[in-house]
Every structure is written in C-alpha cells, then in structure tokens.
Design a protein around this motif. Structure first.
Motif, PDB file in Angstrom:
ATOM      1  N   TYR A  40       0.842  -1.198   0.000  1.00 29.62           N
ATOM      2  CA  TYR A  40       0.000   0.000   0.000  1.00 29.62           C
ATOM      3  C   TYR A  40       0.878   1.249   0.000  1.00 29.62           C
ATOM      4  O   TYR A  40       0.774   2.086  -0.894  1.00 29.62           O
ATOM      5  N   PHE A  41       1.754   1.367   0.986  1.00 39.32           N
ATOM      6  CA  PHE A  41       2.592   2.560   1.072  1.00 39.32           C
ATOM      7  C   PHE A  41       3.751   2.528   0.071  1.00 39.32           C
ATOM      8  O   PHE A  41       4.238   3.575  -0.341  1.00 39.32           O
ATOM      9  N   ASN A  42       4.203   1.340  -0.294  1.00 40.22           N
ATOM     10  CA  ASN A  42       5.289   1.227  -1.273  1.00 40.22           C
ATOM     11  C   ASN A  42       4.792   0.495  -2.517  1.00 40.22           C
ATOM     12  O   ASN A  42       5.415  -0.441  -3.008  1.00 40.22           O
ATOM     13  N   HIS A  43       3.650   0.945  -3.017  1.00 39.03           N
ATOM     14  CA  HIS A  43       3.110   0.355  -4.245  1.00 39.03           C
ATOM     15  C   HIS A  43       4.039   0.607  -5.429  1.00 39.03           C
ATOM     16  O   HIS A  43       4.124  -0.204  -6.352  1.00 39.03           O
ATOM     17  N   ASP A  44       4.772   1.712  -5.388  1.00 38.53           N
ATOM     18  CA  ASP A  44       5.702   2.055  -6.468  1.00 38.53           C
ATOM     19  C   ASP A  44       6.651   0.905  -6.773  1.00 38.53           C
ATOM     20  O   ASP A  44       6.916   0.593  -7.935  1.00 38.53           O
ATOM     21  N   ASN A  45       7.179   0.261  -5.736  1.00 37.73           N
ATOM     22  CA  ASN A  45       8.114  -0.857  -5.911  1.00 37.73           C
ATOM     23  C   ASN A  45       7.503  -2.198  -5.494  1.00 37.73           C
ATOM     24  O   ASN A  45       8.243  -3.159  -5.257  1.00 37.73           O
ATOM     25  N   TYR A  46       6.175  -2.255  -5.431  1.00 33.87           N
ATOM     26  CA  TYR A  46       5.487  -3.497  -5.054  1.00 33.87           C
ATOM     27  C   TYR A  46       6.129  -4.091  -3.786  1.00 33.87           C
ATOM     28  O   TYR A  46       6.631  -5.219  -3.784  1.00 33.87           O
ATOM     29  N   GLY A  47       6.098  -3.297  -2.710  1.00 29.66           N
ATOM     30  CA  GLY A  47       6.848  -3.631  -1.502  1.00 29.66           C
ATOM     31  C   GLY A  47       6.587  -4.996  -0.905  1.00 29.66           C
ATOM     32  O   GLY A  47       7.500  -5.608  -0.353  1.00 29.66           O
ATOM     33  N   CYS A  48       5.348  -5.506  -0.983  1.00 34.02           N
ATOM     34  CA  CYS A  48       5.053  -6.793  -0.345  1.00 34.02           C
ATOM     35  C   CYS A  48       5.347  -7.983  -1.253  1.00 34.02           C
ATOM     36  O   CYS A  48       5.195  -9.136  -0.841  1.00 34.02           O
ATOM     37  N   TRP A  49       5.777  -7.736  -2.465  1.00 35.39           N
ATOM     38  CA  TRP A  49       6.094  -8.815  -3.405  1.00 35.39           C
ATOM     39  C   TRP A  49       7.535  -9.261  -3.170  1.00 35.39           C
ATOM     40  O   TRP A  49       8.469  -8.479  -3.318  1.00 35.39           O
ATOM     41  N   ASP A  50       7.721 -10.517  -2.833  1.00 34.18           N
ATOM     42  CA  ASP A  50       9.058 -11.013  -2.516  1.00 34.18           C
ATOM     43  C   ASP A  50       9.857 -11.431  -3.750  1.00 34.18           C
ATOM     44  O   ASP A  50      10.974 -11.936  -3.642  1.00 34.18           O
ATOM     45  N   ARG A  51       9.301 -11.227  -4.920  1.00 32.81           N
ATOM     46  CA  ARG A  51       9.964 -11.550  -6.209  1.00 32.81           C
ATOM     47  C   ARG A  51      10.166 -13.053  -6.403  1.00 32.81           C
ATOM     48  O   ARG A  51      10.961 -13.463  -7.240  1.00 32.81           O
ATOM     49  N   LYS A  52       9.429 -13.863  -5.664  1.00 32.19           N
ATOM     50  CA  LYS A  52       9.539 -15.319  -5.823  1.00 32.19           C
ATOM     51  C   LYS A  52       8.401 -15.892  -6.660  1.00 32.19           C
ATOM     52  O   LYS A  52       8.324 -17.103  -6.858  1.00 32.19           O
ATOM     53  N   SER A  53       7.525 -15.021  -7.138  1.00 33.23           N
ATOM     54  CA  SER A  53       6.381 -15.474  -7.925  1.00 33.23           C
ATOM     55  C   SER A  53       6.267 -14.653  -9.202  1.00 33.23           C
ATOM     56  O   SER A  53       6.735 -13.515  -9.283  1.00 33.23           O
ATOM     57  N   GLU A  54       5.651 -15.255 -10.191  1.00 29.88           N
ATOM     58  CA  GLU A  54       5.364 -14.548 -11.433  1.00 29.88           C
ATOM     59  C   GLU A  54       4.229 -13.562 -11.186  1.00 29.88           C
ATOM     60  O   GLU A  54       3.319 -13.842 -10.419  1.00 29.88           O
ATOM     61  N   ARG A  55       4.283 -12.404 -11.842  1.00 29.88           N
ATOM     62  CA  ARG A  55       3.168 -11.476 -11.707  1.00 29.88           C
ATOM     63  C   ARG A  55       3.163 -10.437 -12.828  1.00 29.88           C
ATOM     64  O   ARG A  55       4.192 -10.186 -13.473  1.00 29.88           O
ATOM     65  N   ALA A  56       1.990  -9.846 -13.009  1.00 25.69           N
ATOM     66  CA  ALA A  56       1.853  -8.724 -13.935  1.00 25.69           C
ATOM     67  C   ALA A  56       2.314  -7.450 -13.234  1.00 25.69           C
ATOM     68  O   ALA A  56       2.112  -7.279 -12.028  1.00 25.69           O
ATOM     69  N   VAL A  57       2.950  -6.562 -13.975  1.00 26.01           N
ATOM     70  CA  VAL A  57       3.433  -5.291 -13.428  1.00 26.01           C
ATOM     71  C   VAL A  57       3.119  -4.185 -14.433  1.00 26.01           C
ATOM     72  O   VAL A  57       2.780  -4.446 -15.586  1.00 26.01           O
ATOM     73  N   ASP A  58       3.255  -2.951 -13.977  1.00 29.73           N
ATOM     74  CA  ASP A  58       3.052  -1.823 -14.890  1.00 29.73           C
ATOM     75  C   ASP A  58       4.281  -1.574 -15.754  1.00 29.73           C
ATOM     76  O   ASP A  58       4.177  -1.357 -16.963  1.00 29.73           O
ATOM     77  N   VAL A  59       5.451  -1.583 -15.107  1.00 26.78           N
ATOM     78  CA  VAL A  59       6.689  -1.191 -15.793  1.00 26.78           C
ATOM     79  C   VAL A  59       7.790  -2.190 -15.492  1.00 26.78           C
ATOM     80  O   VAL A  59       8.003  -2.547 -14.330  1.00 26.78           O
ATOM     81  N   ILE A  60       8.478  -2.628 -16.523  1.00 29.35           N
ATOM     82  CA  ILE A  60       9.666  -3.476 -16.382  1.00 29.35           C
ATOM     83  C   ILE A  60      10.900  -2.629 -16.663  1.00 29.35           C
ATOM     84  O   ILE A  60      10.951  -1.899 -17.662  1.00 29.35           O
ATOM     85  N   THR A  61      11.863  -2.701 -15.793  1.00 30.88           N
ATOM     86  CA  THR A  61      13.066  -1.884 -15.921  1.00 30.88           C
ATOM     87  C   THR A  61      13.844  -2.241 -17.188  1.00 30.88           C
ATOM     88  O   THR A  61      13.974  -3.411 -17.547  1.00 30.88           O
ATOM     89  N   GLY A  62      14.396  -1.209 -17.826  1.00 30.97           N
ATOM     90  CA  GLY A  62      15.054  -1.395 -19.117  1.00 30.97           C
ATOM     91  C   GLY A  62      16.381  -2.116 -19.080  1.00 30.97           C
ATOM     92  O   GLY A  62      16.972  -2.367 -20.128  1.00 30.97           O
ATOM     93  N   CYS A  63      16.856  -2.495 -17.880  1.00 33.76           N
ATOM     94  CA  CYS A  63      18.150  -3.190 -17.805  1.00 33.76           C
ATOM     95  C   CYS A  63      18.060  -4.626 -18.327  1.00 33.76           C
ATOM     96  O   CYS A  63      19.067  -5.214 -18.723  1.00 33.76           O
ATOM     97  N   PHE A  64      16.862  -5.206 -18.333  1.00 34.57           N
ATOM     98  CA  PHE A  64      16.657  -6.600 -18.756  1.00 34.57           C
ATOM     99  C   PHE A  64      15.217  -6.671 -19.239  1.00 34.57           C
ATOM    100  O   PHE A  64      14.314  -7.040 -18.509  1.00 34.57           O
TER     101      PHE A  64
END
Length: 311
Positions: free
Chosen positions: A156-180
């Motif tokens: 909620y407070f860190n929605h910008d970086n999807y704070g509660c997402w531990d990056r261990k699951s697949e998910r839809a996002v708004d923006v993917i960083t251009g590094c990869f």
C-alpha cells in the motif's frame, strides 16, 4: 539459421562492465540463437577497442555522439531483424541461463508484450528495482512523505516498488526496468520503439504504458535472474537525479491528465524539498553526509529545469 533474439547493449564509458556482461551472455545462453549489438554513445574510454578485440562476433555501432539510452537503443533496433529484442544494460551479469528462461517465458505468455526477470545485487541479495508501478497520486505522495521508505515492505505505502512482493512469484506489473527488457519486434515496430524525448530514465515506463493502452500486460518471471549494478555511467548523485526527475516529469507531461499534471509535479518537488531538508538536519550530526546534502541542494536549485521534463 537466423537468430531468434537481438541483444542491444548501449555503452557509455563502461568498458569493463560491458565486457563482463557480454561474457556472461555467451556463458549462460545455450538454447537461444542470438546476436549482440553494442551501440557505443561516443565513449571516451576503450569500450570499442576492448569489445572488438575480445568479441569479434559482436556488431559494434558507433553513434559519434551521446544519444542517451533511448536514442542508442533505437539505433541498435534499426540495425537488427530478429523476432525478439532484448535491452540489456552493460552493468549486468546473466545468471543461470536467464536469457533462455526469459525467452521461454515470453513464448508461454505472448499477451504480455514485455517480459522481465529478477535483478540482484553483486552479493546476490535482492535488488527490487526490476519492476515498478506507474506514477500516480498515491505513489508520488507516499514517496514525497517518505512513507514508501519507512514502510518499504507494504504494497500500500510502497506500491511504487510493489513492496510486499518477494519476487519469488510470477506477476503482472506496470513497468519493467530497461536493464533486462524483452519485447517482440512486432510490438516494437507497432509502438515505433522508444520515445527519444526521454534521454535517460523513464523511456521504458513510457513504452510499457503505451503497450498497456494497446491491451498488453507486462509480466515478470522469477526464473530469469541477473545481477544489476545500476548507474555506473553516472559520476554523481545530482547528475543521476536530474535525469531521473526529468524523466518522471516527462512521463507526467505525456500521460497524466491535464488537471493531474500540476499536482503530480508538485509532489515531485515536495519529495526533493523534503529530502534536501532532511539531509540538512542529518549533516549537522553526521559530517560524512555533507557531500550528499550538497548534491541534493543542486537538484533542488535546478527544480525549474527538471520540472519541465525533457521538452
């Protein structure tokens, strides 16, 4: 046999990083037929010579000027013709067949249009900057008030970086960083590549937003992992922040509604003001923070420039 993938690396005085990135591509990509195109934005180091000597199969394009990230990528894309385009930063290291895994993921989720993986720091700890939400009143407000940092594990407070997402699951996002950042050529041509009004930072956000408006939905897989150092071509905080803030202001110029623009830009300014004031206080106690404080003072003083965006 033609390649499936064109990997575009834009270099600017990052010789050793670029060499390490390319080495990792060759070492960890076993199933995907690929070409590497290095677009050099008029580096003053030995980037061109080093890559040409060590990797004769890499196509090197010298722009003769610093075109920025978007301009450099577009030059590379015009010289390529494979089914997929992968934007890869020079300060990355491919891990555990990440490119093969990302291309495989793309084929299983074609409606995404843009695909990304997980980014790690050099010590293999999580770097959560692989994806983020698009700018909104909520993300800008919580960032300006410091709540996204205080509650960095909150979605909620860190929605910008999807704070509660531990990056261990697949998910839809708004923006993917251009590094990869993987995308099909068909969509790239439909969107006419990156918008070159963005010199550096936010160009991938703009691309993702335009793709979403056409019915695509970017997705991230945890199975494709890379190391990403970040910002190695920048020599100071203020230089990086000025470009980053210009990019955000330009996103607001391009995608926000007319009534939202002054509010969103006001929140950008509030973020910089609060950061500068906080560092003024901290530097009274911690003298080692004085250089950082001075960098943020430069950013605040130049607010009238970056608030305009790149226009």
């Amino acid at each position: 046999m033609s390649a499936t993938l064109d990997i575009i690396i834009v270099s600017y005085n990052t010789a050793e990083y670029t060499k390490r990135a390319i080495e990792s591509v060759y070492a960890e990509t076993r199933e995907t037929r690929f070409n590497i195109l290095m677009v050099d934005n008029d580096s003053s180091d030995n980037s061109v010579e080093l890559i040409a000597t060590n990797f004769p199969d890499v196509e090197i394009i010298q722009t003769g000027a610093n075109l920025g990230f978007a301009g450099g990528v577009n030059v590379g894309a015009k010289a390529s013709n494979s089914e997929y385009i992968l934007l890869l930063n020079p300060d990355t290291v491919i891990l555990e067949e990440a490119i093969d895994r990302l291309v495989s993921f793309a084929k299983t989720a074609p409606k995404a249009g843009i695909w990304g993986g997980i980014t790690l720091n050099d010590d293999l700890s999580l770097n959560p900057n692989n994806a983020r939400a698009r700018l909104s009143f909520k993300t800008l407000l919580f960032s300006a008030l410091g709540l996204s940092k205080v509650f960095n594990k909150s979605c909620y407070f860190n929605h910008d970086n999807y704070g509660c997402w531990d990056r261990k699951s697949e998910r839809a996002v708004d923006v993917i960083t251009g590094c990869f950042f993987l995308t099909p050529r068909s969509l790239w041509e439909e969107l006419k590549g990156l918008d070159e009004i963005f010199f550096m930072y936010a160009e991938e956000a703009d691309y993702c937003i335009r793709a979403i408006k056409k019915g695509y939905q970017p997705r991230v897989t945890p199975d494709a992992r890379i190391i990403h150092h970040g910002g190695v071509s920048e020599t100071n905080i203020s230089g990086k922040m000025l470009k980053l803030l210009k990019g955000k202001a330009e996103l607001i110029n391009k995608h926000a509604k007319a009534w939202e623009k002054p509010i969103h830009k006001g929140l950008l300014l509030l973020h910089v003001f609060n950061k500068t004031m906080a560092l003024n206080l901290v530097s009274l106690i911690k003298k080692n923070k004085i250089p950082v404080r001075n960098e943020w003072r430069i950013v605040f003083k130049q607010r009238n420039e970056w608030l305009r965006g790149y226009r």
